[in-house]
Design an enzyme around this catalytic site. Structure first.
Site, mmCIF file in Angstrom:
data_model
loop_
_atom_site.group_PDB
_atom_site.id
_atom_site.type_symbol
_atom_site.label_atom_id
_atom_site.label_comp_id
_atom_site.label_asym_id
_atom_site.label_seq_id
_atom_site.Cartn_x
_atom_site.Cartn_y
_atom_site.Cartn_z
ATOM 1 N N ASN A 211 0.766 -1.158 -0.292
ATOM 2 C CA ASN A 211 0.147 0.150 -0.116
ATOM 3 C C ASN A 211 1.036 1.366 -0.134
ATOM 4 O O ASN A 211 2.009 0.943 0.075
ATOM 5 C CB ASN A 211 -0.449 -0.094 1.231
ATOM 6 C CG ASN A 211 -0.167 -0.269 2.394
ATOM 7 O OD1 ASN A 211 0.003 1.116 2.697
ATOM 8 N ND2 ASN A 211 0.134 -1.273 3.555
ATOM 9 N N ASP A 280 -4.031 -6.023 5.373
ATOM 10 C CA ASP A 280 -5.564 -6.750 5.738
ATOM 11 C C ASP A 280 -5.582 -8.197 4.757
ATOM 12 O O ASP A 280 -6.217 -8.967 5.651
ATOM 13 C CB ASP A 280 -6.208 -6.533 5.245
ATOM 14 C CG ASP A 280 -7.210 -5.423 6.451
ATOM 15 O OD1 ASP A 280 -6.174 -5.072 7.310
ATOM 16 O OD2 ASP A 280 -7.527 -4.112 6.076
ATOM 17 N N LYS A 290 8.100 -18.205 -10.185
ATOM 18 C CA LYS A 290 8.056 -16.785 -11.170
ATOM 19 C C LYS A 290 6.663 -17.259 -11.818
ATOM 20 O O LYS A 290 6.607 -17.641 -12.735
ATOM 21 C CB LYS A 290 8.651 -16.324 -12.041
ATOM 22 C CG LYS A 290 8.306 -14.780 -12.532
ATOM 23 C CD LYS A 290 9.685 -14.125 -13.008
ATOM 24 C CE LYS A 290 8.907 -12.568 -14.194
ATOM 25 N NZ LYS A 290 9.650 -12.742 -15.304
ATOM 26 N N PHE A 324 -4.070 3.711 14.599
ATOM 27 C CA PHE A 324 -4.344 4.646 13.546
ATOM 28 C C PHE A 324 -5.919 4.505 12.686
ATOM 29 O O PHE A 324 -6.393 3.671 12.262
ATOM 30 C CB PHE A 324 -3.139 5.087 12.453
ATOM 31 C CG PHE A 324 -3.075 6.035 13.032
ATOM 32 C CD1 PHE A 324 -1.851 5.784 14.495
ATOM 33 C CD2 PHE A 324 -2.774 7.671 12.759
ATOM 34 C CE1 PHE A 324 -0.579 6.584 14.483
ATOM 35 C CE2 PHE A 324 -1.557 8.627 12.633
ATOM 36 C CZ PHE A 324 -0.354 7.604 13.697
ATOM 37 N N LYS A 338 -13.816 1.469 15.543
ATOM 38 C CA LYS A 338 -11.958 0.989 15.801
ATOM 39 C C LYS A 338 -11.225 0.540 17.001
ATOM 40 O O LYS A 338 -11.581 -0.212 17.810
ATOM 41 C CB LYS A 338 -10.711 1.502 14.503
ATOM 42 C CG LYS A 338 -11.263 0.517 13.366
ATOM 43 C CD LYS A 338 -10.084 1.682 12.451
ATOM 44 C CE LYS A 338 -11.101 1.439 10.771
ATOM 45 N NZ LYS A 338 -10.157 1.644 9.664
ATOM 46 N N LYS A 342 -11.153 -3.087 18.807
ATOM 47 C CA LYS A 342 -9.690 -3.271 19.194
ATOM 48 C C LYS A 342 -8.959 -2.707 20.779
ATOM 49 O O LYS A 342 -8.150 -2.903 20.572
ATOM 50 C CB LYS A 342 -8.754 -2.052 18.195
ATOM 51 C CG LYS A 342 -8.315 -3.111 16.446
ATOM 52 C CD LYS A 342 -8.036 -1.845 15.635
ATOM 53 C CE LYS A 342 -8.426 -1.554 14.318
ATOM 54 N NZ LYS A 342 -7.707 -2.780 13.141
HETATM 55 N N1 CTP Z 1 -4.087 -3.395 12.538
HETATM 56 C C1 CTP Z 1 -3.306 -3.743 13.090
HETATM 57 N N2 CTP Z 1 -3.365 -5.158 11.917
HETATM 58 C C2 CTP Z 1 -4.099 -4.916 10.592
HETATM 59 C C3 CTP Z 1 -4.638 -4.148 10.235
HETATM 60 C C4 CTP Z 1 -4.619 -3.031 10.415
HETATM 61 O O1 CTP Z 1 -2.719 -3.733 13.748
HETATM 62 N N3 CTP Z 1 -3.719 -6.033 9.517
HETATM 63 C C5 CTP Z 1 -3.639 -1.290 12.873
HETATM 64 C C6 CTP Z 1 -3.320 -0.732 11.961
HETATM 65 O O2 CTP Z 1 -2.077 -0.813 12.812
HETATM 66 C C7 CTP Z 1 -4.198 1.507 12.463
HETATM 67 C C8 CTP Z 1 -5.355 0.439 12.494
HETATM 68 O O3 CTP Z 1 -5.205 -0.716 13.221
HETATM 69 O O4 CTP Z 1 -2.967 1.597 13.883
HETATM 70 C C9 CTP Z 1 -6.180 0.957 12.324
HETATM 71 O O5 CTP Z 1 -6.181 0.432 10.397
HETATM 72 P P1 CTP Z 1 -6.916 0.537 9.768
HETATM 73 O O6 CTP Z 1 -6.685 -0.354 7.567
HETATM 74 O O7 CTP Z 1 -7.376 1.934 8.832
HETATM 75 O O8 CTP Z 1 -8.303 -0.449 9.775
HETATM 76 P P2 CTP Z 1 -8.475 -2.031 10.055
HETATM 77 O O9 CTP Z 1 -9.182 -2.770 11.058
HETATM 78 O O10 CTP Z 1 -7.766 -3.147 9.119
HETATM 79 O O11 CTP Z 1 -10.164 -1.902 8.971
HETATM 80 P P3 CTP Z 1 -9.821 -1.125 7.339
HETATM 81 O O12 CTP Z 1 -9.683 -1.746 6.382
HETATM 82 O O13 CTP Z 1 -11.209 -2.157 7.571
HETATM 83 O O14 CTP Z 1 -10.953 0.053 7.246
#
Ligand code: CTP
Length: 395
Positions: A211, A280, A290, A324, A338, A342
């Site tokens: 990303n 995710d 490859k 975040f 969130k 969390k």
């Molecule tokens: N985070 C994490 N582990 C993951 C994804 C995210 O610990 N697999 C953490 C990120 O570092 C951030 C927070 O969770 O501090 C929110 O991440 P974000 O990508 O905004 O949210 P998600 O929980 O992944 O939800 P979505 O992608 O559906 O918005």
């Protein structure tokens, strides 16, 4: 002990106002030393500054020193704060690009102390993108800037670019000193774990998905926490950034590696700030070889990765957890979900579609949400300033 202020005066028509700044700083019981550029001395004589500051004015790199110290280094060390007022576009441009060709730029480059620039120039110069980029670059590196005032300029134009009132500059400098004093070493004895950057998930040995995370926010947090005295562990995905030697840095690739490193380091930490953007999903069955073109649509299957923060949230005890939420819509609604899901103490929400709040930039626009539901929004700031606001939450 008196505060040591170095006032840097560069060559603009507003130079004469710097006399008033020096005088007002003296009245607030500060020890002021003035460094002038040669151009500034065309506007106001060094003797005027010398008389008001009651200290020798420094201008020439090659004056024979009457003592053994290397002058720019000793000034750089003794200062509590540098105030460059007026700061011309030329001086700011030079510092932003590492050019030090006179006593002032050399001393600023040689200092680790806080520097406040107070720019004053014609509006068109102030708005010039080259100048604005230089400002952004310096802000991201932790230099402070005071916004110029708007009004009738020396050139006859009306617009932004006037040196603010000397009283305001002195107030601003005193506030900065107060903030610095407050922040100085207020995290000594604390162990802080910070994550930064993206993760990568392999498709085959030569390709991966990732990303846009640049890691800049996490690195700014790590540097600010280190500066404030804490023991910092920084776990970073692949980014092109470097950090201070005193920070313990662990480099990872995949979300699974990040998870392992976080769980391991979390055992011996007081707080976790999760600024990384872990993927995710991972490719369910990455190819060992490859992959070759087939001339047909390529379909990949993904498996969900662990939500690291959510799993740490289950074992957090009385440690502090900060996450975040980078969103593109319904910022507060998503962020609040969130924080609950969390088990966080705080979430730092930002709308990444807003100009100045994106992944790769040097600035951010944040809203801090606490677990008790209270919400506070902040204007656009450098990532370093944002970092200090987040660390204030820990203090
Ligand atoms: N985070 C994490 N582990 C993951 C994804 C995210 O610990 N697999 C953490 C990120 O570092 C951030 C927070 O969770 O501090 C929110 O991440 P974000 O990508 O905004 O949210 P998600 O929980 O992944 O939800 P979505 O992608 O559906 O918005």
């Amino acid at each position: 002990m008196k505060k040591q202020i170095i006032v840097g005066v560069t060559g603009g028509i507003a130079c004469y106002k710097a006399l008033d700044i020096v005088s007002k700083l003296k009245k607030r019981d500060m020890d002021v030393t003035v460094i002038m550029t040669k151009n500034a001395a065309e506007f106001v004589t060094p003797l005027s500054f010398e008389t008001i500051s009651q200290n020798a004015v420094i201008m020439d790199m090659f004056d024979s020193p009457d003592h053994w110290e290397v002058e720019h280094i000793s000034l750089a060390k003794k200062a509590d704060l540098f105030v460059i007022a007026p700061a011309t576009a030329n001086c700011i441009g030079k510092i932003a690009n590492g050019i030090c060709d006179d006593m002032l730029t050399t001393t600023i480059m040689a200092t680790k102390k806080p520097v406040l620039f107070v720019p004053a120039m014609n509006s068109a110069m102030f708005e010039n993108l080259i100048f604005q980029e230089n400002v952004q670059k310096l802000e991201a590196l932790g230099y402070s800037f005071m916004k110029p005032a708007t009004g009738l300029l020396a050139c006859g134009d009306i617009g932004i670019g006037k040196l603010p009132d000397p009283e305001e500059i002195v107030d601003y400098s005193c506030n900065l000193l107060f903030e610095i004093d407050k922040r100085k070493q207020d995290l000594v004895g604390r162990k802080i774990l910070i994550t930064a950057g993206p993760t990568i998930e392999n498709i085959d040995p030569v390709r991966y998905i990732t990303n846009h995370s640049s890691g800049k926010m996490g690195f700014a947090l790590a540097e600010a926490a280190f500066e404030r005295g804490s023991t910092v562990t920084l776990i970073s995905g692949p980014v092109g950034l470097s950090c201070s030697k005193g920070i313990r840095r662990i480099d990872i690739g995949t979300t699974a590696e990040l998870s392992e490193a976080v769980h391991d380091a979390f055992k011996d930490t007081d707080a976790l700030i999760m600024a990384a953007a872990p993927s995710d999903y991972r490719v369910s069955s990455p190819s060992k070889e490859k992959m070759k073109k087939t001339h047909e649509d390529l379909i990949l299957t993904f498996t969900e990765n662990e939500d690291i923060l959510a799993s740490v949230g289950k074992i957090k005890g009385n440690k502090c957890l900060i996450g975040f939420a980078a969103e593109t819509q319904d910022l507060i609604v998503h962020a609040v979900k969130k924080i609950e899901r969390k088990n966080l103490d705080f979430i730092i929400a930002n709308d990444v579609t807003q100009e100045g709040a994106g992944f790769s930039g040097d600035t951010n626009i944040i809203t801090v949400i606490k677990s008790d539901g209270s919400i506070k929004s902040y204007p656009k700031m450098s990532k370093r300033e944002v970092a200090n606001i987040i660390l204030d939450l820990l203090v």
